[in-house]
Design a protein around this motif. Structure first.
Motif, PDB file in Angstrom:
ATOM      1  N   LYS A 122      -0.825  -8.656   9.871  1.00 43.60           N
ATOM      2  CA  LYS A 122      -0.869  -7.385  10.362  1.00 43.60           C
ATOM      3  C   LYS A 122      -0.920  -6.380   8.979  1.00 43.60           C
ATOM      4  O   LYS A 122      -1.720  -5.546   8.700  1.00 43.60           O
ATOM      5  N   LYS A 123       0.287  -6.923   8.144  1.00 43.33           N
ATOM      6  CA  LYS A 123       0.468  -6.065   6.711  1.00 43.33           C
ATOM      7  C   LYS A 123      -0.927  -6.009   6.003  1.00 43.33           C
ATOM      8  O   LYS A 123      -1.052  -4.720   5.401  1.00 43.33           O
ATOM      9  N   LEU A 124      -1.224  -7.196   5.748  1.00 46.59           N
ATOM     10  CA  LEU A 124      -2.387  -7.768   5.034  1.00 46.59           C
ATOM     11  C   LEU A 124      -3.630  -6.746   5.281  1.00 46.59           C
ATOM     12  O   LEU A 124      -4.593  -6.228   4.432  1.00 46.59           O
ATOM     13  N   LEU A 125      -3.806  -6.706   6.691  1.00 46.69           N
ATOM     14  CA  LEU A 125      -5.077  -6.237   7.192  1.00 46.69           C
ATOM     15  C   LEU A 125      -5.166  -4.709   6.821  1.00 46.69           C
ATOM     16  O   LEU A 125      -5.826  -3.904   6.528  1.00 46.69           O
ATOM     17  N   GLN A 126      -3.756  -4.041   7.277  1.00 46.74           N
ATOM     18  CA  GLN A 126      -3.903  -2.653   6.866  1.00 46.74           C
ATOM     19  C   GLN A 126      -3.844  -2.096   5.344  1.00 46.74           C
ATOM     20  O   GLN A 126      -4.546  -1.373   4.885  1.00 46.74           O
ATOM     21  N   LYS A 127      -3.630  -3.210   4.420  1.00 50.64           N
ATOM     22  CA  LYS A 127      -3.512  -3.074   3.125  1.00 50.64           C
ATOM     23  C   LYS A 127      -5.042  -3.021   2.693  1.00 50.64           C
ATOM     24  O   LYS A 127      -5.509  -2.254   1.592  1.00 50.64           O
ATOM     25  N   GLN A 128      -5.649  -3.885   3.363  1.00 48.84           N
ATOM     26  CA  GLN A 128      -7.063  -4.012   2.999  1.00 48.84           C
ATOM     27  C   GLN A 128      -8.229  -2.899   3.643  1.00 48.84           C
ATOM     28  O   GLN A 128      -9.019  -2.260   3.012  1.00 48.84           O
ATOM     29  N   SER A 170      -5.840   2.989  -5.020  1.00 44.34           N
ATOM     30  CA  SER A 170      -5.021   2.023  -4.212  1.00 44.34           C
ATOM     31  C   SER A 170      -3.250   2.274  -4.563  1.00 44.34           C
ATOM     32  O   SER A 170      -2.463   2.181  -3.630  1.00 44.34           O
ATOM     33  N   LEU A 171      -3.037   2.774  -5.864  1.00 39.22           N
ATOM     34  CA  LEU A 171      -1.700   3.261  -6.186  1.00 39.22           C
ATOM     35  C   LEU A 171      -1.506   4.615  -5.222  1.00 39.22           C
ATOM     36  O   LEU A 171      -0.350   4.590  -4.546  1.00 39.22           O
ATOM     37  N   ILE A 172      -2.339   5.364  -5.054  1.00 41.27           N
ATOM     38  CA  ILE A 172      -2.072   6.620  -4.268  1.00 41.27           C
ATOM     39  C   ILE A 172      -1.635   6.235  -2.778  1.00 41.27           C
ATOM     40  O   ILE A 172      -0.723   6.659  -2.042  1.00 41.27           O
ATOM     41  N   GLY A 173      -2.483   5.258  -2.131  1.00 42.63           N
ATOM     42  CA  GLY A 173      -2.245   4.852  -1.071  1.00 42.63           C
ATOM     43  C   GLY A 173      -0.955   4.212  -0.830  1.00 42.63           C
ATOM     44  O   GLY A 173      -0.234   4.367   0.201  1.00 42.63           O
ATOM     45  N   LYS A 174      -0.614   3.411  -1.727  1.00 42.10           N
ATOM     46  CA  LYS A 174       1.095   2.701  -1.648  1.00 42.10           C
ATOM     47  C   LYS A 174       2.134   3.657  -1.329  1.00 42.10           C
ATOM     48  O   LYS A 174       2.981   3.516  -0.575  1.00 42.10           O
ATOM     49  N   VAL A 175       1.982   4.680  -2.117  1.00 42.74           N
ATOM     50  CA  VAL A 175       3.046   5.772  -2.300  1.00 42.74           C
ATOM     51  C   VAL A 175       2.890   6.476  -0.707  1.00 42.74           C
ATOM     52  O   VAL A 175       4.000   6.709  -0.268  1.00 42.74           O
ATOM     53  N   PHE A 176       1.697   6.758  -0.484  1.00 41.95           N
ATOM     54  CA  PHE A 176       1.604   7.625   0.976  1.00 41.95           C
ATOM     55  C   PHE A 176       2.284   6.432   2.052  1.00 41.95           C
ATOM     56  O   PHE A 176       2.727   7.017   2.929  1.00 41.95           O
TER      57      PHE A 176
END
Length: 272
Positions: free
Chosen positions: A78-84, A148-154
């Protein structure tokens, strides 16, 4: 049982790669003949190799695939699917921006315009800025991976119920530009301090005296603003005392032409 050659054809994967999967513990043969070391696979393993192939299509690394397979709870999946999903969404937005810019360039060329000629005028200001509380993440990455960095912060902002209090900013720490290994920090203003226990954390983005200007256009041309600011700072007897940063005012999320993007560029300065 299937021989490694038969299993290779079933799984559409080379025997060399199957041996590698065995070595890293991703999928092991159910039986290895002790006399000749021939590998054999069972029918139930067909679904395993097909699952691995599917996860590779999703662009997961072999290490991530191994984590997914070992976690029977599916939480890792679940976590890696959302990351992708976040990564591919950002890639699509980035590529759509490039596509739109290419189409605009073609249209301008048809009109006889010189698409390389700049017609921009820059208004440069100097202001004493206040400190800002930001949630930030710093990493050394290819320039194309900023999203991708922006996505991680959000993700951390939403997961921890923080409130966004300003525009996204990216700080550039490199003295010499390296597109493939850029030292970048993404900063997003938030309403309160928060420590995630990871490299993503709140900190104070220092204010003070800054020279800044607004740039209208595609990100790949923002060097014009940097050049204008650098020249202006030198001519007006200031010096740069820290890393510059961009503040995104209008970007891909506005679904507009890249020529309409608005980015503010800031340089921390002091009098010589």
């Amino acid at each position: 049982m299937y021989t490694i050659g038969q299993f290779s054809k079933i799984g559409k994967i080379s025997t060399k790669m199957l041996r590698h999967y065995d070595k890293i513990g991703l999928i092991k043969p159910s039986f290895v003949n002790p006399e000749n070391q021939y590998r054999y696979y069972e029918k139930y393993q067909v679904k395993d190799i097909l699952r691995i192939n599917k996860l590779k299509i999703y662009k997961f690394s072999l290490d991530e695939i191994k984590q997914i397979i070992e976690d029977k709870s599916n939480e890792t999946l679940k976590k890696l699917l959302q990351k992708q999903i976040n990564y591919i969404t950002n890639e699509i937005e980035h590529n759509n921006s490039i596509l739109l810019e290419l189409k605009t360039s073609v249209e301008n060329l048809k009109k006889g315009d010189d698409i390389m000629a700049s017609k921009r005028n820059f208004e440069i200001s100097v202001n004493n800025l206040e400190d800002k509380l930001v949630l930030s993440l710093r990493d050394i990455i290819p320039m194309d991976n900023i999203s991708s960095l922006i996505g991680k912060v959000f993700q951390n902002i939403y997961r921890n119920n923080l409130e966004v209090c300003g525009n996204i900013m990216t700080v550039y720490y490199d003295e010499d530009f390296d597109e493939s290994n850029a030292d970048i920090e993404v900063c997003i203003p938030v309403d309160r301090e928060f420590q995630t226990g990871t490299i993503i954390k709140t900190r104070i983005l220092k204010g003070g005296l800054h020279a800044h200007t607004a740039f209208v256009g595609s990100y790949n041309e923002i060097g014009e603003a940097y050049a204008e600011l650098t020249d202006w700072i030198e001519k007006n007897h200031y010096e740069i005392i820290g890393a510059p940063y961009d503040k995104y005012i209008k970007g891909p999320e506005a679904k507009c032409n890249p020529n309409e993007f608005i980015t503010e560029v800031y340089f921390p300065i002091k009098h010589k």
